[in-house]
Motif scaffolding. Structure first.
Motif, mmCIF file in Angstrom:
data_model
loop_
_atom_site.group_PDB
_atom_site.id
_atom_site.type_symbol
_atom_site.label_atom_id
_atom_site.label_comp_id
_atom_site.label_asym_id
_atom_site.label_seq_id
_atom_site.Cartn_x
_atom_site.Cartn_y
_atom_site.Cartn_z
ATOM 1 N N GLY A 55 0.813 -1.202 0.000
ATOM 2 C CA GLY A 55 0.000 0.000 0.000
ATOM 3 C C GLY A 55 0.847 1.252 0.000
ATOM 4 N N ALA A 56 1.979 1.217 0.696
ATOM 5 C CA ALA A 56 2.870 2.376 0.733
ATOM 6 C C ALA A 56 3.408 2.682 -0.660
ATOM 7 C CB ALA A 56 4.019 2.116 1.701
ATOM 8 N N GLU A 57 3.791 1.630 -1.391
ATOM 9 C CA GLU A 57 4.296 1.826 -2.749
ATOM 10 C C GLU A 57 3.192 2.333 -3.663
ATOM 11 O OE1 GLU A 57 7.771 -1.606 -3.022
ATOM 12 O OE2 GLU A 57 5.658 -2.191 -3.183
ATOM 13 N N LEU A 58 1.990 1.805 -3.506
ATOM 14 C CA LEU A 58 0.875 2.227 -4.341
ATOM 15 C C LEU A 58 0.535 3.696 -4.113
ATOM 16 C CD1 LEU A 58 -1.405 1.770 -6.322
ATOM 17 C CD2 LEU A 58 -2.738 0.715 -4.479
ATOM 18 N N LYS A 59 0.504 4.097 -2.856
ATOM 19 C CA LYS A 59 0.181 5.501 -2.559
ATOM 20 C C LYS A 59 1.251 6.448 -3.109
ATOM 21 C CE LYS A 59 -0.820 4.773 1.912
ATOM 22 N NZ LYS A 59 -1.255 5.067 3.308
ATOM 23 N N GLU A 60 2.496 6.004 -3.095
ATOM 24 C CA GLU A 60 3.573 6.814 -3.663
ATOM 25 C C GLU A 60 3.346 7.019 -5.162
ATOM 26 O OE1 GLU A 60 8.342 6.344 -4.577
ATOM 27 O OE2 GLU A 60 7.503 5.305 -2.830
ATOM 28 N N ILE A 61 2.901 5.961 -5.848
ATOM 29 C CA ILE A 61 2.614 6.055 -7.280
ATOM 30 C C ILE A 61 1.428 6.980 -7.529
ATOM 31 C CG2 ILE A 61 1.763 4.747 -9.275
ATOM 32 C CD1 ILE A 61 3.364 2.355 -8.143
ATOM 33 N N LEU A 62 0.379 6.858 -6.711
ATOM 34 C CA LEU A 62 -0.817 7.675 -6.895
ATOM 35 C C LEU A 62 -0.513 9.164 -6.740
ATOM 36 C CD1 LEU A 62 -3.367 5.425 -4.974
ATOM 37 C CD2 LEU A 62 -3.227 5.783 -7.460
ATOM 38 N N LEU A 63 0.413 9.487 -5.856
ATOM 39 C CA LEU A 63 0.820 10.881 -5.695
ATOM 40 C C LEU A 63 1.642 11.348 -6.895
ATOM 41 C CD1 LEU A 63 1.777 10.931 -1.897
ATOM 42 C CD2 LEU A 63 -0.141 12.123 -2.974
ATOM 43 N N ASP A 64 2.551 10.484 -7.354
ATOM 44 C CA ASP A 64 3.407 10.838 -8.485
ATOM 45 C C ASP A 64 2.607 10.972 -9.776
ATOM 46 O OD1 ASP A 64 5.712 11.453 -9.841
ATOM 47 O OD2 ASP A 64 6.448 9.396 -9.969
ATOM 48 N N MET A 65 1.505 10.230 -9.894
ATOM 49 C CA MET A 65 0.663 10.282 -11.089
ATOM 50 C C MET A 65 0.095 11.673 -11.345
ATOM 51 S SD MET A 65 -1.523 6.750 -10.727
ATOM 52 C CE MET A 65 -2.896 7.476 -11.656
ATOM 53 N N LYS A 66 -0.013 12.472 -10.317
ATOM 54 C CA LYS A 66 -0.637 13.789 -10.445
ATOM 55 C C LYS A 66 0.285 14.836 -11.067
ATOM 56 C CE LYS A 66 -3.707 12.969 -6.520
ATOM 57 N NZ LYS A 66 -4.182 13.443 -5.193
ATOM 58 N N ALA A 67 1.551 14.486 -11.229
ATOM 59 C CA ALA A 67 2.510 15.448 -11.782
ATOM 60 C C ALA A 67 2.133 15.799 -13.224
ATOM 61 C CB ALA A 67 3.916 14.866 -11.726
ATOM 62 N N GLU A 68 2.323 17.051 -13.580
ATOM 63 C CA GLU A 68 1.967 17.519 -14.920
ATOM 64 C C GLU A 68 2.899 16.966 -16.002
ATOM 65 O OE1 GLU A 68 1.831 21.734 -14.920
ATOM 66 O OE2 GLU A 68 0.131 21.883 -13.532
ATOM 67 N N LYS A 69 4.073 16.479 -15.598
ATOM 68 C CA LYS A 69 5.074 16.042 -16.583
ATOM 69 C C LYS A 69 4.567 14.937 -17.514
ATOM 70 C CE LYS A 69 7.013 12.519 -13.472
ATOM 71 N NZ LYS A 69 8.221 12.005 -12.797
ATOM 72 N N TRP A 70 3.637 14.105 -17.027
ATOM 73 C CA TRP A 70 3.233 12.942 -17.814
ATOM 74 C C TRP A 70 2.571 13.325 -19.133
ATOM 75 C CZ3 TRP A 70 5.766 9.141 -15.990
ATOM 76 C CH2 TRP A 70 5.961 8.987 -14.609
ATOM 77 N N GLU A 71 1.780 14.384 -19.129
ATOM 78 C CA GLU A 71 1.018 14.738 -20.326
ATOM 79 C C GLU A 71 1.903 15.145 -21.494
ATOM 80 O OE1 GLU A 71 -2.721 16.795 -19.995
ATOM 81 O OE2 GLU A 71 -2.534 16.833 -17.807
ATOM 82 N N THR A 72 3.098 15.656 -21.219
ATOM 83 C CA THR A 72 3.984 16.123 -22.287
ATOM 84 C C THR A 72 5.262 15.287 -22.391
ATOM 85 O OG1 THR A 72 4.959 17.735 -20.743
ATOM 86 C CG2 THR A 72 3.139 18.486 -22.145
ATOM 87 N N LEU A 73 5.321 14.182 -21.643
ATOM 88 C CA LEU A 73 6.515 13.339 -21.667
ATOM 89 C C LEU A 73 6.571 12.539 -22.972
ATOM 90 C CD1 LEU A 73 9.011 12.177 -20.165
ATOM 91 C CD2 LEU A 73 7.489 10.390 -19.281
ATOM 92 N N GLN A 74 7.614 12.717 -23.750
ATOM 93 C CA GLN A 74 7.784 11.968 -24.990
ATOM 94 C C GLN A 74 8.375 10.595 -24.674
ATOM 95 O OE1 GLN A 74 9.922 14.151 -27.971
ATOM 96 N NE2 GLN A 74 8.324 15.683 -28.204
ATOM 97 N N VAL A 75 7.787 9.579 -25.290
ATOM 98 C CA VAL A 75 8.208 8.202 -25.027
ATOM 99 C C VAL A 75 8.520 7.510 -26.344
ATOM 100 C CG1 VAL A 75 7.573 5.987 -24.004
ATOM 101 C CG2 VAL A 75 6.750 8.108 -22.974
ATOM 102 N N LYS A 76 9.646 6.791 -26.366
ATOM 103 C CA LYS A 76 10.013 5.988 -27.529
ATOM 104 C C LYS A 76 10.386 4.589 -27.048
ATOM 105 C CE LYS A 76 11.776 9.840 -30.316
ATOM 106 N NZ LYS A 76 12.963 10.380 -31.053
ATOM 107 N N GLY A 77 9.933 3.594 -27.793
ATOM 108 C CA GLY A 77 10.286 2.228 -27.449
ATOM 109 C C GLY A 77 9.378 1.631 -26.397
ATOM 110 N N LEU A 78 9.799 0.481 -25.833
ATOM 111 C CA LEU A 78 9.048 -0.251 -24.807
ATOM 112 C C LEU A 78 7.694 -0.737 -25.329
ATOM 113 C CD1 LEU A 78 9.748 2.158 -21.791
ATOM 114 C CD2 LEU A 78 11.028 0.108 -22.425
ATOM 115 N N GLY A 79 7.574 -0.848 -26.647
ATOM 116 C CA GLY A 79 6.307 -1.254 -27.251
ATOM 117 C C GLY A 79 5.372 -0.092 -27.545
ATOM 118 N N PHE A 80 5.696 1.102 -27.062
ATOM 119 C CA PHE A 80 4.825 2.270 -27.243
ATOM 120 C C PHE A 80 4.983 2.804 -28.658
ATOM 121 C CE2 PHE A 80 3.792 6.862 -26.503
ATOM 122 C CZ PHE A 80 2.487 6.667 -26.079
#
Length: 467
Positions: A360-385
């Motif tokens: 649960g501690a790890e999950l809550k850490e992820i849920l907080l990090d998910m709110k960061a604005e960086k994800w919407e503009t993060l460019q991703v290449k590879g990993l199947g994406f």
């Protein structure tokens, strides 16, 4: 351009043998570059054969990618046809051949292949090699030089096992093949879909190998790379380059010289009917995928489809909750018939779901990090994406309550406890890339294959219509 009249001599004045090897890797069904590759290789093969010089064509894996409609529609058989037409001598498989195709599709991918499929570390579950694969091959030039070729693919052991295959550790298998070839051949070439780090390790530990043709990590060596007397060649990705290795052999069958060069396809002459050929590959794939998957009666936005998919993952994977990035869905769907081509267009990624067990501690850490604005503009290449931007991170099965600055998270009305374990479904790309360290490092990961995200979305759409 080869000069038919040239005389390549050694110290004793004898004419040296010249061997040419052309190699491609990680095309990923970027057929827009294939017409120029085809014409270059056809022309070069003719030149060398007329000059009496040996020439071989090798592909080092990931020639196919199910994001292209023609590859998706034929489950890669169109790629085999193209390699046949180009008269390739041998290929090895990459992870796109190995773990994005269902078992039966891979087992029949090379039906009718006119080339050798060399992959030493792939077996059936019963320990037998598939009928279409060999661990190595020995090619003999017209002048009697024996060339031993070994193929090795990336070690995604767990994923191959889930699909019904058995994959052995690459270095151990390579060692066996080198031992078998020792004393039988004059030159050893490795077709390596392992990546640059493993290739460098091999160059250090296997001095018997003369040439390593690399792939997987999309690295580029414009003039090759010499390491421990081994020549490494690598041609990047998507058919942007074609590699060429030239080896000179003396009359005692000793390698006297070897060099590498890359040809940039964008600088090659425009191929005959290039645009029509490229368009035809796409249109034939689109036509083959024109079957209706579902009919919808209203417009579904990209964000709404991502939410639907996230919710479906919880029930489909029998998890406590799900997390995914909206960037997995590229566009919305218009009302009316939705074809399999439409689903491929909005969700082209060869990405599978994965259940990850976290505290649960790890999950809550992820849920907080998910709110960061960086994800919407993060460019991703590879990993199947196969998209561009990661997109907003969303979840399903989780609710939150705010009390001042404190945030409490709940799963099925029960507060998430720090020391309790939870099963979270995520796109497998989040387990391969270090976006969330706790997901990347998680000890327990259960992958679901061969279904991709678009297959699960299609099921969710069908269920919604029935409801």
């Amino acid at each position: 351009m080869p000069n038919k009249k040239r005389k390549i001599q050694n110290k004793e004045g004898e004419k040296m043998e010249v061997i040419h090897i052309y190699h491609t890797n990680d095309l990923h069904s970027h057929f827009e570059n294939w017409p120029r590759i085809y014409e270059l290789l056809r022309e070069r093969k003719k030149w060398h054969e007329e000059a009496g010089e040996a020439v071989y064509l090798f592909d080092i894996g990931d020639h196919l990618d199910l994001s292209h409609p023609y590859t998706e529609a034929t489950k890669g058989r169109i790629n085999t046809e193209l390699l046949n037409k180009e008269r390739y001598d041998a290929v090895t498989i990459g992870n796109n051949e190995g773990i994005t195709l269902p078992y039966e599709a891979l087992d029949h991918l090379y039906d009718g292949a006119l080339f050798d499929v060399i992959v030493a570390n792939l077996y059936k579950k019963n320990g037998e090699r598939p009928a279409w694969a060999i661990p190595h091959q020995i090619y003999t030039t017209a002048k009697g030089t024996k060339i031993g070729v070994v193929g090795i693919t990336a070690y995604f052991e767990q994923l191959y096992e889930l699909l019904g295959w058995k994959l052995t550790e690459p270095m151990q298998e390579l060692s066996k093949q080198i031992e078998e070839l020792r004393g039988q051949v004059d030159i050893i070439i490795l077709l390596s879909h392992l990546g640059i780090n493993d290739d460098e390790m091999i160059a250090t530990n296997f001095p018997e190998i003369d040439v390593i043709l690399g792939a997987h990590t999309h690295h580029i060596f414009h003039q090759g790379k010499i390491m421990n007397n081994n020549l490494q060649g690598a041609a990047g990705k998507y058919g942007y380059y074609v590699g060429h290795i030239e080896i000179k052999i003396d009359d005692l069958k000793k390698v006297m010289d070897k060099k590498a060069i890359l040809y940039e396809t964008s600088k090659l002459p425009i191929a005959n009917e290039e645009e029509a050929i490229i368009e035809n590959y796409y249109l034939q794939g689109k036509q083959a995928l024109s079957e209706k998957a579902v009919t919808i009666d209203e417009y579904y936005s990209r964000e709404f489809l991502a939410k639907m998919l996230c919710e479906k993952l919880v029930s489909w994977c029998h998890s406590d909750c799900a997390i995914l990035n909206e960037g997995l869905i590229l566009n919305g769907l218009q009302p009316g018939d939705v074809t399999f081509f439409d689903l491929l267009s909005i969700c082209p990624h060869p990405i599978n779901p994965c259940n990850v067990t976290l505290t649960g501690a790890e999950l809550k850490e992820i849920l907080l990090d998910m709110k960061a604005e960086k994800w919407e503009t993060l460019q991703v290449k590879g990993l199947g994406f196969r998209g561009t931007l990661m997109g907003k991170m969303i979840s399903a099965g989780i609710t939150e309550e705010k009390s001042g600055e404190r945030v409490r998270y709940f799963i099925q009305s029960k507060e998430i406890l720090a020391d309790q374990y939870y099963v979270i479904t995520v796109p497998d790309m989040l387990t391969f890339g270090n976006f969330f360290p706790s997901i990347y490092r998680a000890a327990k990961k259960d992958y679901f294959l061969p279904e991709f995200m678009r297959n699960i979305l299609a099921e969710r759409l069908r269920n919604r219509i029935k409801a």
